[in-house]
Design an enzyme around this catalytic site. Structure first.
Site, mmCIF file in Angstrom:
data_model
loop_
_atom_site.group_PDB
_atom_site.id
_atom_site.type_symbol
_atom_site.label_atom_id
_atom_site.label_comp_id
_atom_site.label_asym_id
_atom_site.label_seq_id
_atom_site.Cartn_x
_atom_site.Cartn_y
_atom_site.Cartn_z
ATOM 1 N N HIS A 48 -12.534 -10.002 10.202
ATOM 2 C CA HIS A 48 -12.302 -10.951 8.995
ATOM 3 C C HIS A 48 -13.292 -12.146 8.630
ATOM 4 O O HIS A 48 -13.791 -12.808 9.493
ATOM 5 C CB HIS A 48 -11.005 -11.597 9.347
ATOM 6 C CG HIS A 48 -10.041 -10.615 9.634
ATOM 7 N ND1 HIS A 48 -9.023 -10.550 8.649
ATOM 8 C CD2 HIS A 48 -9.637 -9.841 10.490
ATOM 9 C CE1 HIS A 48 -8.023 -9.772 9.109
ATOM 10 N NE2 HIS A 48 -8.597 -9.336 10.374
ATOM 11 N N ARG A 90 -12.271 -6.892 -0.171
ATOM 12 C CA ARG A 90 -11.398 -7.914 -0.005
ATOM 13 C C ARG A 90 -10.011 -7.375 0.629
ATOM 14 O O ARG A 90 -9.450 -6.463 0.382
ATOM 15 C CB ARG A 90 -11.024 -8.110 -1.468
ATOM 16 C CG ARG A 90 -12.451 -8.967 -2.101
ATOM 17 C CD ARG A 90 -11.904 -9.807 -3.281
ATOM 18 N NE ARG A 90 -13.232 -10.167 -4.130
ATOM 19 C CZ ARG A 90 -13.998 -10.847 -3.716
ATOM 20 N NH1 ARG A 90 -13.617 -11.877 -2.797
ATOM 21 N NH2 ARG A 90 -15.299 -11.153 -4.342
ATOM 22 N N ASP A 91 -9.392 -8.361 1.445
ATOM 23 C CA ASP A 91 -8.419 -8.082 2.046
ATOM 24 C C ASP A 91 -7.188 -7.976 1.094
ATOM 25 O O ASP A 91 -7.090 -8.884 0.270
ATOM 26 C CB ASP A 91 -8.135 -9.094 3.228
ATOM 27 C CG ASP A 91 -6.998 -8.860 4.188
ATOM 28 O OD1 ASP A 91 -7.164 -8.718 5.344
ATOM 29 O OD2 ASP A 91 -5.804 -8.782 3.623
ATOM 30 N N ILE A 92 -6.212 -7.295 1.131
ATOM 31 C CA ILE A 92 -5.189 -7.034 0.034
ATOM 32 C C ILE A 92 -4.336 -8.069 0.174
ATOM 33 O O ILE A 92 -3.493 -8.293 -0.754
ATOM 34 C CB ILE A 92 -4.476 -5.729 0.335
ATOM 35 C CG1 ILE A 92 -3.783 -5.102 -0.684
ATOM 36 C CG2 ILE A 92 -3.525 -5.545 1.709
ATOM 37 C CD1 ILE A 92 -3.105 -3.542 -0.602
ATOM 38 N N HIS A 99 -12.658 -4.130 12.505
ATOM 39 C CA HIS A 99 -13.090 -4.877 11.481
ATOM 40 C C HIS A 99 -13.150 -6.428 11.652
ATOM 41 O O HIS A 99 -12.438 -6.785 12.654
ATOM 42 C CB HIS A 99 -12.108 -4.683 10.330
ATOM 43 C CG HIS A 99 -10.455 -4.774 10.811
ATOM 44 N ND1 HIS A 99 -9.890 -4.329 11.580
ATOM 45 C CD2 HIS A 99 -9.507 -6.156 10.792
ATOM 46 C CE1 HIS A 99 -8.468 -4.697 11.776
ATOM 47 N NE2 HIS A 99 -8.524 -5.813 11.292
ATOM 48 N N ASN A 133 -9.724 -9.537 15.423
ATOM 49 C CA ASN A 133 -8.250 -9.466 16.269
ATOM 50 C C ASN A 133 -8.380 -8.233 17.187
ATOM 51 O O ASN A 133 -8.894 -7.115 16.558
ATOM 52 C CB ASN A 133 -7.025 -9.161 15.401
ATOM 53 C CG ASN A 133 -6.763 -10.570 14.653
ATOM 54 O OD1 ASN A 133 -7.160 -11.680 15.071
ATOM 55 N ND2 ASN A 133 -6.451 -10.382 13.087
HETATM 56 P P1 5GP Z 1 -5.783 -6.960 11.488
HETATM 57 O O1 5GP Z 1 -4.244 -7.648 11.727
HETATM 58 O O2 5GP Z 1 -5.726 -5.746 12.065
HETATM 59 O O3 5GP Z 1 -6.741 -7.909 11.987
HETATM 60 O O4 5GP Z 1 -6.074 -7.252 9.994
HETATM 61 C C1 5GP Z 1 -5.651 -6.119 9.175
HETATM 62 C C2 5GP Z 1 -6.016 -6.772 7.533
HETATM 63 O O5 5GP Z 1 -6.122 -5.313 6.848
HETATM 64 C C3 5GP Z 1 -4.802 -7.628 7.346
HETATM 65 O O6 5GP Z 1 -5.237 -8.688 7.183
HETATM 66 C C4 5GP Z 1 -4.502 -6.785 5.959
HETATM 67 O O7 5GP Z 1 -3.770 -7.689 4.845
HETATM 68 C C5 5GP Z 1 -5.528 -5.892 5.811
HETATM 69 N N1 5GP Z 1 -4.948 -4.679 4.947
HETATM 70 C C6 5GP Z 1 -3.891 -3.831 5.451
HETATM 71 N N2 5GP Z 1 -3.994 -2.708 4.609
HETATM 72 C C7 5GP Z 1 -4.903 -2.773 3.669
HETATM 73 C C8 5GP Z 1 -5.196 -1.915 2.409
HETATM 74 O O8 5GP Z 1 -4.712 -1.062 2.198
HETATM 75 N N3 5GP Z 1 -6.311 -2.721 1.653
HETATM 76 C C9 5GP Z 1 -7.019 -3.693 2.043
HETATM 77 N N4 5GP Z 1 -7.923 -4.052 1.326
HETATM 78 N N5 5GP Z 1 -6.569 -4.585 3.158
HETATM 79 C C10 5GP Z 1 -5.456 -4.119 3.845
#
Ligand code: 5GP
Ligand code: ZN
Length: 112
Positions: free
Chosen positions: A101, A29-31, A99, A86
């Site tokens: 989403h 799960r996203d944080i 990753h 992204n």
């Molecule tokens: P990006 O913007 O790189 O596509 O997405 C990175 C995602 O990672 C963001 O939606 C952010 O909320 C999530 N994220 C960042 N740090 C952590 C973490 O420590 N744990 C989890 N579960 N998600 C994270």
């Protein structure tokens, strides 16, 4: 020890709410969830972004997409869901470990 956050989550060195894992991928799960369901699917292998993908990853990417549909069903997203990858700073990528989403349910943001 890797300094990549998602490698460390995959290795179990940093806690995450993991909903699925196997020898190839981890889903957690996203944080900072942007919708009722917001999962991140990552390969265990460190790949910086979609731009670093090679033909050797074709099977892995197909596997991740099929798994996304299965996880969406298991999360109750029978009505549909959104997938986002992204790529690069201009694409809003913040974590440089590939990753996907998976978003769905209440609060699914618009696509602006
Ligand atoms: P990006 O913007 O790189 O596509 O997405 C990175 C995602 O990672 C963001 O939606 C952010 O909320 C999530 N994220 C960042 N740090 C952590 C973490 O420590 N744990 C989890 N579960 N998600 C994270
Ligand atoms: Zn990594």
């Amino acid at each position: 020890m890797s300094d990549c956050l998602f490698c460390r989550i995959a290795a179990g060195e940093i806690p995450a709410d993991i909903v699925y894992q196997d020898e190839k991928v981890v889903a957690f799960r996203d944080i900072n969830p942007k919708a009722e369901v917001h999962l991140l699917l990552i390969p265990r292998e460190h790949v910086d972004s979609l731009n670093a993908v090679t033909p050797a990853h074709d099977e892995l990417l197909g596997y991740m997409l099929r798994l996304t549909a299965k996880l969406a069903r298991e999360q109750g997203l029978a009505d549909g869901y959104r997938t986002i990858i992204n790529t690069g700073p201009g694409g809003g990528q913040v974590i440089f470990h590939l990753h996907l989403h998976l978003l769905g349910g209440k609060g699914l943001p618009g696509f602006e």
